[in-house]
Design a protein around this motif. Structure first.
Motif, PDB file in Angstrom:
ATOM      1  N   TYR A   1       0.781  -1.163  -0.076  1.00 30.20           N
ATOM      2  CA  TYR A   1      -0.091  -0.053  -0.299  1.00 30.20           C
ATOM      3  C   TYR A   1       0.866   1.149  -0.194  1.00 30.20           C
ATOM      4  O   TYR A   1       0.294   2.415   0.476  1.00 30.20           O
ATOM      5  CB  TYR A   1      -1.002   0.006   1.172  1.00 30.20           C
ATOM      6  N   ASP A   2       2.087   1.307  -0.427  1.00 36.22           N
ATOM      7  CA  ASP A   2       3.070   2.282  -0.416  1.00 36.22           C
ATOM      8  C   ASP A   2       2.038   3.484  -1.277  1.00 36.22           C
ATOM      9  O   ASP A   2       1.699   3.460  -2.428  1.00 36.22           O
ATOM     10  CB  ASP A   2       4.347   2.296  -1.252  1.00 36.22           C
ATOM     11  N   GLY A   3       2.373   4.674  -0.603  1.00 44.30           N
ATOM     12  CA  GLY A   3       1.482   5.889  -1.284  1.00 44.30           C
ATOM     13  C   GLY A   3       0.418   6.143  -0.115  1.00 44.30           C
ATOM     14  O   GLY A   3       0.092   7.263  -0.017  1.00 44.30           O
ATOM     15  N   ALA A   4      -0.004   5.016   0.451  1.00 41.40           N
ATOM     16  CA  ALA A   4      -1.184   5.173   1.184  1.00 41.40           C
ATOM     17  C   ALA A   4      -1.039   3.999   2.519  1.00 41.40           C
ATOM     18  O   ALA A   4      -2.049   3.680   3.059  1.00 41.40           O
ATOM     19  CB  ALA A   4      -2.579   4.873   0.532  1.00 41.40           C
ATOM     20  N   GLN A   5       0.256   3.950   2.849  1.00 41.41           N
ATOM     21  CA  GLN A   5       0.375   2.960   3.900  1.00 41.41           C
ATOM     22  C   GLN A   5       0.085   3.323   5.039  1.00 41.41           C
ATOM     23  O   GLN A   5      -0.359   2.430   6.006  1.00 41.41           O
ATOM     24  CB  GLN A   5       2.283   2.818   3.878  1.00 41.41           C
ATOM     25  N   ASP A   6      -0.071   4.789   5.436  1.00 43.34           N
ATOM     26  CA  ASP A   6      -0.618   5.221   6.740  1.00 43.34           C
ATOM     27  C   ASP A   6      -2.124   5.006   6.628  1.00 43.34           C
ATOM     28  O   ASP A   6      -2.554   4.535   7.761  1.00 43.34           O
ATOM     29  CB  ASP A   6      -0.510   6.858   6.630  1.00 43.34           C
ATOM     30  N   TYR A   7      -2.785   5.089   5.595  1.00 45.88           N
ATOM     31  CA  TYR A   7      -4.345   4.757   5.680  1.00 45.88           C
ATOM     32  C   TYR A   7      -4.503   3.239   5.851  1.00 45.88           C
ATOM     33  O   TYR A   7      -5.209   2.933   6.640  1.00 45.88           O
ATOM     34  CB  TYR A   7      -4.715   5.291   4.113  1.00 45.88           C
ATOM     35  N   ASP A   8      -3.704   2.470   5.304  1.00 44.83           N
ATOM     36  CA  ASP A   8      -3.839   0.857   5.575  1.00 44.83           C
ATOM     37  C   ASP A   8      -3.537   0.720   7.037  1.00 44.83           C
ATOM     38  O   ASP A   8      -4.248  -0.171   7.583  1.00 44.83           O
ATOM     39  CB  ASP A   8      -2.721   0.274   4.574  1.00 44.83           C
ATOM     40  N   ILE A   9      -2.368   1.203   7.418  1.00 43.29           N
ATOM     41  CA  ILE A   9      -2.146   0.685   9.050  1.00 43.29           C
ATOM     42  C   ILE A   9      -3.274   1.425  10.051  1.00 43.29           C
ATOM     43  O   ILE A   9      -3.596   0.782  10.973  1.00 43.29           O
ATOM     44  CB  ILE A   9      -0.887   1.082   9.496  1.00 43.29           C
ATOM     45  N   MET A  10      -3.622   2.648   9.529  1.00 43.42           N
ATOM     46  CA  MET A  10      -4.742   3.102  10.405  1.00 43.42           C
ATOM     47  C   MET A  10      -5.964   2.255  10.373  1.00 43.42           C
ATOM     48  O   MET A  10      -6.536   2.094  11.508  1.00 43.42           O
ATOM     49  CB  MET A  10      -5.155   4.590   9.755  1.00 43.42           C
TER      50      MET A  10
ATOM     51  N   GLU B   1      -1.570  15.772  -8.039  1.00 41.03           N
ATOM     52  CA  GLU B   1      -1.664  14.897  -9.471  1.00 41.03           C
ATOM     53  C   GLU B   1      -0.044  14.195  -9.602  1.00 41.03           C
ATOM     54  O   GLU B   1       0.148  13.140 -10.453  1.00 41.03           O
ATOM     55  CB  GLU B   1      -1.572  15.706 -10.764  1.00 41.03           C
ATOM     56  N   SER B   2       0.753  14.851  -8.549  1.00 38.42           N
ATOM     57  CA  SER B   2       2.172  14.098  -8.492  1.00 38.42           C
ATOM     58  C   SER B   2       2.230  12.772  -7.888  1.00 38.42           C
ATOM     59  O   SER B   2       3.230  12.199  -8.254  1.00 38.42           O
ATOM     60  CB  SER B   2       3.023  15.084  -7.818  1.00 38.42           C
ATOM     61  N   LYS B   3       1.206  12.199  -7.224  1.00 37.85           N
ATOM     62  CA  LYS B   3       1.333  11.102  -6.507  1.00 37.85           C
ATOM     63  C   LYS B   3      -0.086  10.326  -6.865  1.00 37.85           C
ATOM     64  O   LYS B   3      -0.881   9.779  -6.042  1.00 37.85           O
ATOM     65  CB  LYS B   3       1.505  11.065  -5.158  1.00 37.85           C
ATOM     66  N   MET B   4      -0.417   9.785  -8.279  1.00 39.42           N
ATOM     67  CA  MET B   4      -1.647   9.242  -8.395  1.00 39.42           C
ATOM     68  C   MET B   4      -1.772   8.005  -7.799  1.00 39.42           C
ATOM     69  O   MET B   4      -2.788   7.100  -7.387  1.00 39.42           O
ATOM     70  CB  MET B   4      -1.802   9.094  -9.856  1.00 39.42           C
ATOM     71  N   TYR B   5      -0.447   7.085  -7.758  1.00 40.10           N
ATOM     72  CA  TYR B   5      -0.435   5.909  -7.299  1.00 40.10           C
ATOM     73  C   TYR B   5      -0.673   6.151  -5.750  1.00 40.10           C
ATOM     74  O   TYR B   5      -1.453   4.847  -5.035  1.00 40.10           O
ATOM     75  CB  TYR B   5       1.030   5.366  -7.275  1.00 40.10           C
ATOM     76  N   CYS B   6      -0.803   6.924  -4.937  1.00 40.17           N
ATOM     77  CA  CYS B   6      -1.243   7.200  -3.620  1.00 40.17           C
ATOM     78  C   CYS B   6      -2.546   6.911  -3.546  1.00 40.17           C
ATOM     79  O   CYS B   6      -3.067   6.041  -2.663  1.00 40.17           O
ATOM     80  CB  CYS B   6      -1.056   8.383  -3.122  1.00 40.17           C
ATOM     81  N   TYR B   7      -3.307   7.331  -4.505  1.00 41.19           N
ATOM     82  CA  TYR B   7      -4.867   7.201  -4.350  1.00 41.19           C
ATOM     83  C   TYR B   7      -5.527   5.904  -4.646  1.00 41.19           C
ATOM     84  O   TYR B   7      -6.439   5.258  -4.411  1.00 41.19           O
ATOM     85  CB  TYR B   7      -5.572   8.514  -5.221  1.00 41.19           C
ATOM     86  N   GLU B   8      -4.576   5.233  -5.689  1.00 41.65           N
ATOM     87  CA  GLU B   8      -4.838   3.779  -6.070  1.00 41.65           C
ATOM     88  C   GLU B   8      -4.597   2.923  -4.990  1.00 41.65           C
ATOM     89  O   GLU B   8      -5.584   2.107  -4.635  1.00 41.65           O
ATOM     90  CB  GLU B   8      -4.020   3.402  -7.334  1.00 41.65           C
TER      91      GLU B   8
END
Length: 822
Positions: A460-469, A501-508
């Motif tokens: 979940y790199d890019g949203a790793q905080d979201y996942d661990i939360m 827009e610099s980190k679209m992979y974060c949203y995915e």
């Protein structure tokens, strides 16, 4: 040299051996701030109150910095004197300057001999409709009733929808006193260019009549320029862009209401912790003093950002912390050298030097490995903590050792050196969290929980905080929200805050994190990522396994065409077909109504017409309808609604089928596609109020809450779904609330039973409420409404006193929604 003051308005009300004075304008002293004043009435120095007001126009004119912004003023005074002479003196370090002198005929023209004060904000004919809109305020100094209404050229009263508006700013700016703020009005009425209309303001012997055609006869473009010119040229351009996109009605509404909190940077600087408070905090000893491990992965961090990040930890007023840095910087990068120098200065700074870049999750796990505290806080390498951050967090752990604590935050615009875009959050709101990671920073969790879930997952790199939360929340029993801005997310060219827009992979990755949560806890749902520009926002579609029967209950009295519009949309637009329709007939008299009932029963085998033969009582009528329902789910629906989105019912049902949900509400739009309902907050007007009311249908709302699913304490029963089992559990609607308060009371009963209330932004309906029903616009209705509100207040004192958990205490409940407290 430019004159350094201007008196813009003087009002004197002289009546019953008492005079009331207000003077407004702006003034600067030598330091370019508001000076002191002396006020003299008939040569006698007189006490007064003063309100400071922002003046961007003065800032521009004199090319001043923002410290000079509050050079505007409004002076208010009362005296027993009959005024013969009035003077205002500007004082500036011993140099006094007379800036106002009124006497003789000039004074006589200013004095008003009546007890009613009023102002008309403006009138406009609403485009693409035959309606007029007029807004303003009026009150009596002696709190006598003030009546505002419309008449035609024959002096006949015109049918109208009048809404009472809270005008707290009148008290703030010394126009009015506490208790007089419910004096605003917004009136819509049928309007024809060929007829004459007049607005009447009446109180006792006072009666003022205004020709509506002559009210604010200023073009919309001129009004835009006047309003925008008080800010800057860029905003004039924005204003005209808003006009083109939104149209005249929404532009006028925005002009009347104004954007909330236009100077957040000033507000934050005025409300942040002071040096003296920090000194007091450093002397404080808590009964429970946990160690907080702040974990930070760093990689070639710009030195100025790095130093500020570390310094704001070292200078914390609470001392029991450790800063755990996992540095993956290049060996010859200056960042590594700076980090090691800090570690030598302060033993609480722990560093692990990485031999490789393991990615954001891997690097953060390396920092987590060296954490030895009771709690772990997640910190980004280029962000900033307020110096009381840890003190405030530990303060809220004294009575209950919460598993998770999260705080409010904002963004820091590094180039402009401004604090912007505050993320002022509600208490724990699961549906808001499923819609986007509203928690973000600062997130603090018990160490055994975050280590117990296995740390960060590189999937979940890019949203790793979201996942661990999500994983930590699944294990948590107590989640606490600290309503204070103690974290600043730095905006610069490389940051997500500046360039989404610099980190679209974060949203995915965020989409995957939500879906993984549902899969782990057994929720049957699919997550969709919302399209541009709503990256980072998500729409959960909960599956309606088994397609259970929904009983739709609609009270009705005549208005056959209104009812037909509603029913046709249920059969022709709505795609969820397993429903029964229960129409509660309530003392209709028109033959067409009963003919239509027979047509419905002949055409559909899922229609029931049941008769309520007693007097109108909304609660009892709906409770009566439920007795005839067979469904496990109940949808209470007004007859003046209409399905817009075909999936409106399935959206609500999917939410309602969750075990933790008791009630689901929908997004309701007026006929002109402005928002009628997008959630209810307890406390407005001493009772409750809709938020985002009157905004455009596509308006994002504060922190996007108008366009995504989230939780509230209440939703309107004009379109409300609940489980039959929960309806029976709480005893249905309370019969003492005949017309008002019944839906809010029902929602609070369900909340008290432990269930969530969900606002579903994707279930969209028309609600033609004010177009047909109007508001409480006669003495009998007002008396009944006030009586029911009094019952509500007696029934729910705790939430009214403590505040709505889904509405931050940083907001002023006496002002417009999402207006910060001064």
């Amino acid at each position: 040299m430019k004159k350094r003051y201007n008196i813009e308005n003087v009002d004197i009300y002289q009546l019953n051996e008492e005079s009331k004075i207000t003077i407004s304008g702006w003034a600067l002293n030598k330091e370019n701030i508001l000076p002191d004043f002396d006020l003299y009435v008939n040569g006698i120095k007189t006490e007064f109150e003063i309100a400071k007001m922002p003046r961007w126009d003065v800032i521009q004119n004199f090319e001043l910095d923002r410290d000079s912004l509050y050079c505007g003023f409004r002076i208010a005074a009362e005296t027993k004197e009959n005024i013969a002479k009035l003077r205002l003196i500007k004082k500036d370090k011993g140099l006094n300057e007379e800036i106002l002198l009124l006497k003789g005929s000039a004074l006589e023209k200013t004095i008003k001999h009546y007890s009613v004060r009023y102002s008309l904000d403006g009138f406009i004919k609403l485009p693409e409709s035959n309606m007029g809109l007029i807004e303003g305020w009026a009150f009596s100094f002696y709190n006598e009733p003030v009546y505002v209404y419309i008449i035609d050229q024959d002096e006949n009263k015109v049918d109208m929808a009048k809404e009472v508006r809270l005008r707290k700013e009148l008290v703030d700016y010394k126009y009015a006193k506490e208790g007089q703020e419910n004096c605003g009005f917004s009136i819509k009425f049928p309007y024809s260019d060929s007829l004459k209309y007049y607005l009447v303001i009446e109180s006792g012997e006072f009666r003022k009549v205004f020709d509506i055609a002559k009210i604010n006869k200023v073009s919309l473009a001129t009004r835009m320029k006047r309003k925008a010119s008080k800010i800057n040229r860029k905003n004039i351009k924005r204003g005209f862009t808003y006009l083109r996109k939104r149209g005249a009605i929404q532009t006028v509404k925005r002009l009347f209401k104004g954007p909330a909190n236009t100077n957040y940077d000033r507000w934050f600087r005025e409300h942040r912790v002071t040096n003296s408070q920090l000194d007091e905090q450093r002397q404080t000893h808590f009964n429970y003093e946990p160690k907080i491990s702040i974990i930070v992965p760093t990689y070639n961090t710009p030195i100025n950002f790095l130093k500020e990040m570390i310094d704001t930890v070292r200078e914390q007023s609470y001392p029991n912390w450790e800063l755990c840095i996992a540095d993956g910087s290049d060996a010859d990068n200056e960042a590594r050298k700076v980090i090691l120098e800090y570690a030598k200065k302060d033993e609480r700074i722990k560093v692990t030097l990485l031999d490789d870049n393991y990615g954001i999750s891997g690097n953060t796990n390396k920092a987590l490995e060296i954490a030895t505290g009771d709690y772990v806080g997640l910190y980004d390498h280029d962000d900033i903590l307020e110096l009381d951050c840890l003190y405030e967090i530990v303060s809220c752990l004294q009575d209950i050792k919460h598993d998770i604590v999260y705080t409010d935050e904002d963004k820091y615009n590094n180039d402009m050196e401004l604090y912007v875009d505050p993320n002022i959050k509600p208490d724990w709101s699961p549906d808001l969290f499923y819609s986007h990671n509203y928690i973000t920073h600062f997130f603090v969790v018990k160490t055994d929980i975050i280590k117990g879930v296995g740390g960060f997952d590189s999937t979940y790199d890019g949203a790793q905080d979201y996942d661990i939360m999500f994983k930590c929340i699944e294990k948590a029993h107590s989640i606490y929200h600290l309503p204070k801005i103690v974290y600043h997310w730095r905006m610069h060219a490389a940051s997500t805050a500046e360039n989404p827009e610099s980190k679209m992979y974060c949203y995915e990755a965020g989409q995957k994190a939500i879906q993984a949560h549902y899969d782990r806890v057994g929720i049957d749902a699919t997550v969709e990522m919302m399209p541009k520009p709503f990256w980072g926002m998500y729409h959960t579609i909960y599956h309606t396994k088994g397609n259970p029967l929904v009983s739709i209950i609609i009270p009705n009295m005549d208005h056959k065409d209104v009812l037909k519009t509603c029913v046709d949309s249920l059969y022709e637009v709505n795609t969820y077909k397993n429903f029964e329709l229960i129409i509660v007939e309530n003392n209709s008299t028109e033959e067409d109504t009963f003919k239509y009932y027979h047509e419905l029963e002949d055409a559909h085998d899922n229609v029931k017409i049941v008769k309520w033969e007693n007097e109108f009582n909304y609660s009892l009528i709906n409770n009566f309808g439920v007795k005839h329902a067979n469904g496990d789910y109940l949808l209470f629906l007004n007859n003046d609604t209409q399905v817009i989105t075909p999936t409106a019912i399935s959206e609500m049902l999917g939410n309602c089928m969750r075990d933790d949900v008791g009630i689901v509400g929908a997004k309701l739009l007026y006929e002109d596609d402005t928002i009628q309902h997008a959630g209810v907050v307890i406390g407005f007007g001493g009772y409750a109020g809709h938020i985002f009311n009157g905004n455009p249908a596509d308006d994002y709302g504060f922190t996007m809450r108008a366009i995504i699913n989230n939780n509230y304490s209440a939703v309107t029963a004009a379109c409300l779904m609940t489980k039959r089992s929960i309806f029976d559990l709480v005893g249905g609607f309370e019969e003492q609330f005949r017309v008002a308060c019944n839906d809010v009371d029902f929602c609070l009963k369900v909340r008290k039973a432990g269930y969530l209330v969900v606002y579903n932004a994707f279930s969209i309906w028309h609600h033609f409420e004010s177009k047909s029903r109007g508001y409480e616009n006669n003495a009998e209705k007002v008396k009944r409404y006030n009586a029911e509100v009094a019952k509500f207040r007696a029934r729910w004192p705790e939430i009214l006193e403590k505040g709505d958990p889904y509405y931050s205490p940083l907001f002023d409940i006496k002002k417009a929604p999402f207006d910060l407290k001064e």
